[in-house]
Scaffold this motif. Structure first.
Motif, mmCIF file in Angstrom:
data_model
loop_
_atom_site.group_PDB
_atom_site.id
_atom_site.type_symbol
_atom_site.label_atom_id
_atom_site.label_comp_id
_atom_site.label_asym_id
_atom_site.label_seq_id
_atom_site.Cartn_x
_atom_site.Cartn_y
_atom_site.Cartn_z
ATOM 1 N N LEU A 1 1.650 -4.618 -4.955
ATOM 2 C CA LEU A 1 0.923 -3.396 -4.617
ATOM 3 C C LEU A 1 -0.584 -3.591 -4.772
ATOM 4 O O LEU A 1 -1.068 -4.001 -5.818
ATOM 5 C CB LEU A 1 1.393 -2.252 -5.510
ATOM 6 N N LYS A 2 -1.324 -3.270 -3.713
ATOM 7 C CA LYS A 2 -2.782 -3.385 -3.720
ATOM 8 C C LYS A 2 -3.466 -2.020 -3.796
ATOM 9 O O LYS A 2 -4.490 -1.878 -4.450
ATOM 10 C CB LYS A 2 -3.256 -4.122 -2.456
ATOM 11 N N THR A 3 -2.908 -1.039 -3.114
ATOM 12 C CA THR A 3 -3.524 0.283 -3.032
ATOM 13 C C THR A 3 -2.515 1.367 -3.377
ATOM 14 O O THR A 3 -1.404 1.380 -2.846
ATOM 15 C CB THR A 3 -4.056 0.546 -1.603
ATOM 16 N N LEU A 4 -2.923 2.274 -4.268
ATOM 17 C CA LEU A 4 -2.113 3.446 -4.588
ATOM 18 C C LEU A 4 -2.998 4.674 -4.466
ATOM 19 O O LEU A 4 -3.964 4.833 -5.204
ATOM 20 C CB LEU A 4 -1.551 3.362 -6.009
ATOM 21 N N LEU B 1 0.471 -5.188 -12.878
ATOM 22 C CA LEU B 1 0.271 -5.137 -11.419
ATOM 23 C C LEU B 1 -1.064 -5.788 -11.072
ATOM 24 O O LEU B 1 -2.046 -5.122 -10.763
ATOM 25 C CB LEU B 1 0.326 -3.687 -10.932
ATOM 26 N N LEU C 1 -3.143 -4.930 -7.842
ATOM 27 C CA LEU C 1 -3.642 -3.568 -7.630
ATOM 28 C C LEU C 1 -5.158 -3.508 -7.771
ATOM 29 O O LEU C 1 -5.710 -3.809 -8.821
ATOM 30 C CB LEU C 1 -2.980 -2.625 -8.633
ATOM 31 N N PHE D 1 -6.931 2.521 -7.035
ATOM 32 C CA PHE D 1 -6.070 3.479 -7.730
ATOM 33 C C PHE D 1 -6.729 4.845 -7.664
ATOM 34 O O PHE D 1 -7.795 5.061 -8.216
ATOM 35 C CB PHE D 1 -5.895 3.039 -9.186
ATOM 36 N N ASP E 1 0.831 -1.195 0.000
ATOM 37 C CA ASP E 1 0.000 0.000 0.000
ATOM 38 C C ASP E 1 0.873 1.255 0.000
ATOM 39 O O ASP E 1 1.866 1.328 0.735
ATOM 40 C CB ASP E 1 -0.918 0.038 1.230
#
Length: 208
Positions: A75-78, A97, A100, A103, A30
């Motif tokens: 990566l799961k959260t941006l 990704l 993800l 976003f 994250d």
């Protein structure tokens, strides 16, 4: 930066940097840097696509240190919302990704073409309140389990697309879709009649 704790100190483990969350193996899952006064272009580095800077070949050490978002495979959260990011987004390095799901780059000054499906695993995407002038049509993925997008907000840009083409392949599980205050024209595609999960829809202040 409002808070850059850890980012400028190479002796601090990256999992302890401000806004970074890692899993038990030390992989970044994250990134939350919203409202952090970030400036500059969207931070996509890719060892595959960048080999030369200012006419000089990159040293081998660069490949071990400059990774960027494109290589954060866990990566799961941006969340980079409400900053001062400018320029366009290079989407291609992000397509792999597959973890993800969230976003958010809303409230920046990004421009060019918008792609609401940065990766087919997304469930939530917010690209509202930027300066995008066009939007890629939704792609129809062969694997139905990847058609997971539930929330999509692209409102308050200057998107100039034909709605019938733009939304033809909108993911069938979409629940919330917002595209108000753009310059989208034409009529909605017939496929909208089959969106059984759609709960909230707003395309006001367009040229429909």
């Amino acid at each position: 930066w409002t808070n850059s704790a850890g980012w400028t100190n190479e002796t601090i483990d990256h999992c302890e940097w401000h806004g970074i969350t890692c899993n038990s193996d030390g992989f970044v899952t994250d990134i939350d840097l919203r409202n952090n006064n970030l400036a500059g272009q969207f931070p996509v580095y890719s060892r595959t696509y960048v080999t030369v800077i200012e006419g000089e070949p990159l040293p081998e050490s660069w490949y071990d240190t400059k990774y960027g978002l494109a290589n954060l495979y866990y990566l799961k959260t941006l969340d980079l919302a409400n900053n001062k990011l400018t320029g366009t987004i290079e989407y291609r390095p992000l397509y792999d990704l597959y973890s993800l799901t969230h976003f958010d780059v809303s409230g920046n000054k990004l421009s060019g073409e918008l792609d609401a499906l940065v990766t087919p695993s997304l469930t939530y995407v917010d690209i509202s309140n930027n300066n995008f002038t066009s939007m890629r049509r939704f792609e129809k993925y062969k694997v139905s389990s990847l058609q997971t997008l539930r929330f999509c907000d692209v409102s308050n840009n200057t998107i100039q697309n034909d709605a019938s083409d733009l939304l033809k392949n909108i993911p069938p599980n979409i629940e919330h879709f917002f595209a108000s205050s753009n310059q989208i024209y034409g009529s909605l595609p017939e496929s909208f009649n089959s969106l059984q999960e759609l709960r909230h829809f707003d395309m006001s202040s367009n040229a429909l």
